[in-house]
Design a protein around this motif. Structure first.
Motif, short mmCIF file in Angstrom:
data_model
loop_
_atom_site.label_atom_id
_atom_site.label_comp_id
_atom_site.label_asym_id
_atom_site.label_seq_id
_atom_site.Cartn_x
_atom_site.Cartn_y
_atom_site.Cartn_z
N HIS A 108 52.89 -138.07 -100.23
CA HIS A 108 53.12 -137.58 -98.98
C HIS A 108 54.18 -138.53 -98.24
O HIS A 108 54.93 -137.70 -97.35
N HIS A 116 57.31 -137.16 -98.86
CA HIS A 116 57.72 -135.59 -97.99
C HIS A 116 58.05 -135.89 -96.70
O HIS A 116 58.70 -135.31 -96.24
N VAL A 154 53.77 -130.82 -94.04
CA VAL A 154 53.54 -132.10 -94.04
C VAL A 154 52.39 -132.95 -93.18
O VAL A 154 51.59 -133.67 -93.61
#
Lengths: 199, 544
Positions: free
Chosen positions: A143, A146, A184
């Motif tokens: 994550h 991202h 996201v």
């Protein structure tokens, strides 16, 4: 040469397809999480106490607020205020960056306590708790990557806006960057309770 | 086909002519023209296919007699791994969609390119990068990967060979495949010519559409699985390590959640090719258009729910085995719908047995044998007996080589004249087909029997009772290789020196045949308006 074809709807459709593929990418890890949570419920609950829900909570607020600014930047462009749009994007990038800083501090603190992937500290934990931390690093790591990509992407969008290559009549690039940013954000909204709040 | 006012002979070459006078590699590898990208893919895929085939021949040669030590054991492990990785990830996954799909999709829907031409070029570059990384994994580090193409844990986690680099290659190739799928779905939604309704799409385009959705929705699972293997090895996450509370079985689930739908990425476009070729050579509208289009989507969706039939012996609840076995039988229904519709199209058709149709009929035969043997394995009981034996090897080579492979060869014979404007030798194409078909069956049919007798796949050596079958199979591999040489030589000679093919050598009715061969760079000078379906052939004798 004719004017390059601008298919705004097509660009957005392509972005949605890409977002589906991103969801499936994370989906694989969420699947592992589900299977291991099912198997190691008490261990997951114990291990989750080692995470700081306050830090996680702050990061949640930071990301949600950044999404607000993202949405405001699009409205600004659509109502013909590129300067305001640029400002809103700058705020989004700022908040995205602070999320990453916060995450780095959080990880750093864990590393100091000997908790990092494959560390002796993790290996010494009971099986399920070690699994929890492996998933924690895999999912928040992916994550975080991202978020980093998102920050860079928004930087590029700001540059295009600055040079006048992003205009009111074809905002698809900004919309797509926004869609990515919201995804996201959304993924974090799942990660936060799954890791910080299941104590 | 040189229109007046264009004395330049290069005009004949259509998109093959150097654009703006620029020649050389640069005009290809930086071109965003979908036709050039399609040919780039086709070239790479065929080259890698030959590499994979050579590895296969080496394996067969080693297995010809028991106790043969032509290859050392470790080399043999590397060879079957590379054969699998190359054939699956570098040849079959991109095969028809990336080459013929790229070339034909815009032509079939009356567009001048795909929706995202630059992204399309990026896909090809990623493909090339993935191929290069895969080659690096062979020749660097401590030896070529030896896990088999499935990268099963715990072995893939522990082996000292170069698995980390190989799974990175798989990740990159997966990314390339996702971008192609994303591009195709958007193209089909946005760029259809006026009048080209969904019901007038060619069935090849329908199959590309279904395939593209699988590429977008299933491939990311492969991506994360490859990344996990990488992290297991490099970061020591321990997520699949049983000694640390991980579960190796979950790896198998993740792997097959992608890799079973992936076999439909391989076969659906070939089915699309078959659906487009049969009506042309039966001079008849396709039978059951709607059902064939629908069955592509049905295969794509139901095919995503059957992955665990690869794992019946790995440890699963009886209920799960029953459910997955049932779903496996369900997914055979849309495949059967296609086969019956193809046969019904041929029925009472005005059949001309040209090479594309012959290869297509080969597809139907091989795919039917392979598909039915697939059901034998999908049955929960029989599966225990044949799991991980040569029966499985025979099954998937029938489906994938006999199916997708012959589908690709049929597409080559059908569309190469369109791509290069020249025709190959018909008689040699027909002869090569029979050699290939004989070789394929002699190579793979004995494996069914060997499998039922208990010969496990991937073994380095075998007991004397398997010697006859193994020997026959190796002889078959030589015949097949000979047939492939004949076919490729004939095609190559044809596209270099064959007679001009003309715009529509087969009398087909889809839009690409309205253009000169090879098609001009900009495809359609005027956006075509479509008034009829893809299989509405003009009636013989004048009046429509």
């Amino acid at each position: 040469m004719p004017e390059p074809r601008r298919d705004q709807a097509g660009a957005k459709l392509g972005m949605w397809l890409f977002l589906y593929s991103e969801m499936v990418l994370f989906g694989g890890l969420f699947l592992l999480y589900a299977a291991y949570l099912h198997r190691y419920q008490p261990e997951f609950h114990r291990a989750a106490q080692g995470l700081d829900a306050l830090l996680g909570g702050i990061n949640t607020v930071v990301l949600i607020t950044s999404s607000l600014f993202m949405a405001l930047s699009l409205t600004a462009l659509q109502t013909g205020q590129p300067g305001r749009c640029l400002g809103m994007l700058a705020l989004t990038v700022l908040l995205g960056a602070s999320f990453l800083v916060n995450k780095a501090l959080e990880w750093g603190e864990k590393f100091q306590h000997g908790i990092y992937p494959g560390s002796p500290g993790v290996l010494a934990l009971p099986p399920g708790e070690g699994t929890f931390y492996s998933l924690y690093f895999a999912l928040t790591g992916l994550h975080g990557l991202h978020v980093l990509v998102g920050v860079v992407l928004l930087g590029v969008v700001m540059l295009m806006l600055w040079r006048g290559r992003l205009r009111q009549d074809h905002p698809a690039l900004l919309e797509n960057a926004g869609l990515y940013w919201h995804l996201v954000d959304l993924i974090w909204l799942f990660l936060f309770p799954l890791f910080y709040l299941i104590t | 086909m040189n229109p007046a006012g264009h004395p330049d002979a290069a005009d004949d070459r259509g998109f093959l002519a150097p654009p703006g006078g620029r020649r050389g590699l640069g005009s290809w590898v930086f071109s965003t023209d979908h036709k050039r990208i399609g040919l780039l893919y086709l070239g790479c895929i065929l080259a890698l296919f030959l590499a994979g085939a050579l590895l296969g021949l080496a394996m067969r040669l080693k297995l010809m007699t028991p106790g043969n030590e032509l290859l050392a054991a470790q080399t043999y492990n590397a060879v079957f791994t590379l054969h699998g990785v190359i054939m699956i990830f570098l040849v079959l996954i991109p095969s028809i969609p990336a080459s013929f799909g790229n070339f034909l999709l815009p032509l079939h829907i009356g567009a001048n390119d795909v929706a995202f031409p630059r992204l399309n070029l990026l896909s090809w570059w990623l493909y090339l990068a993935g191929a290069l990384v895969a080659f690096v994994s062979i020749f660097s580090g401590s030896g070529a990967p030896d896990t088999g193409w499935t990268f099963y844990v715990p072995f893939s986690q522990r082996t000292t060979t170069n698995v980390s680099v190989a799974v990175l290659a798989v990740f990159i190739l997966g990314f390339s495949s996702i971008l192609t799928g994303l591009n195709f779905v958007t193209t089909i939604h946005q760029l259809r010519a006026p009048g080209l309704t969904w019901r007038r799409l060619s069935l090849f385009v329908w199959s590309l559409y279904a395939t593209a959705w699988i590429q977008v929705l299933a491939t990311p699972i492969l991506g994360i699985t490859a990344l996990l293997i990488f992290s297991e090895r490099v970061l020591n996450l321990g997520l699949f390590d049983a000694s640390r509370g991980g579960d190796p079985l979950l790896y198998q689930h993740l792997f097959w959640i992608y890799s079973h739908p992936a076999v439909y990425i391989m076969i659906l476009p070939a089915m699309g090719v078959v659906s487009d070729i049969i009506p042309v050579f039966a001079r008849k509208r396709i039978f059951g258009y709607k059902m064939i289009a629908f069955s592509s989507l049905a295969i794509a969706s139901v095919g995503s729910l059957v992955w665990a039939h690869h794992m019946f012996t790995s440890g699963m609840s009886d209920l799960a085995v029953l459910v997955f076995s049932f779903l496996t039988f369900i997914v055979a229904v849309p495949s059967a719908i296609k086969v019956f519709n193809w046969l019904s199209t041929l029925y009472k058709g005005s059949i001309s047995l040209e090479p594309p149709l012959l290869y297509t009929l080969g597809f139907i035969w091989m795919f039917s044998v392979g598909g039915l043997s697939g059901l034998a394995q999908g049955a929960a009981g029989a599966n225990i007996h044949v799991h991980d034996t040569y029966f499985v090897v025979a099954h998937f080579h029938y489906v994938i080589f006999g199916g997708t492979g012959l589908g690709l060869f049929a597409a080559l014979h059908f569309w190469l004249p369109k791509m290069f404007g020249r025709m190959y030798n018909r008689r040699r194409a027909l002869a090569a087909f029979w050699v290939i078909l004989a070789g394929m069956n002699l190579l793979y049919f004995p494996m069914f029997i060997l499998g039922l007798m208990g010969m496990p796949r991937r073994y380095y050596d075998y007991l004397p009772q398997f010697a006859t079958g193994q020997f026959m199979s190796t002889v078959g591999s030589w015949i097949l290789a000979l047939g492939l040489l004949l076919m490729f030589h004939n095609l190559y000679a044809g596209l270099r020196r064959g007679p001009l093919a003309g715009p529509n050598p087969w009398g087909a009715a889809t839009l690409e045949w309205t253009l000169p061969s090879p098609p001009p760079r900009e495809n359609f000078a005027q956006e075509p308006v479509v008034h009829k379906g893809p299989y509405d052939f003009p009636r013989q004798g004048g009046h429509a």
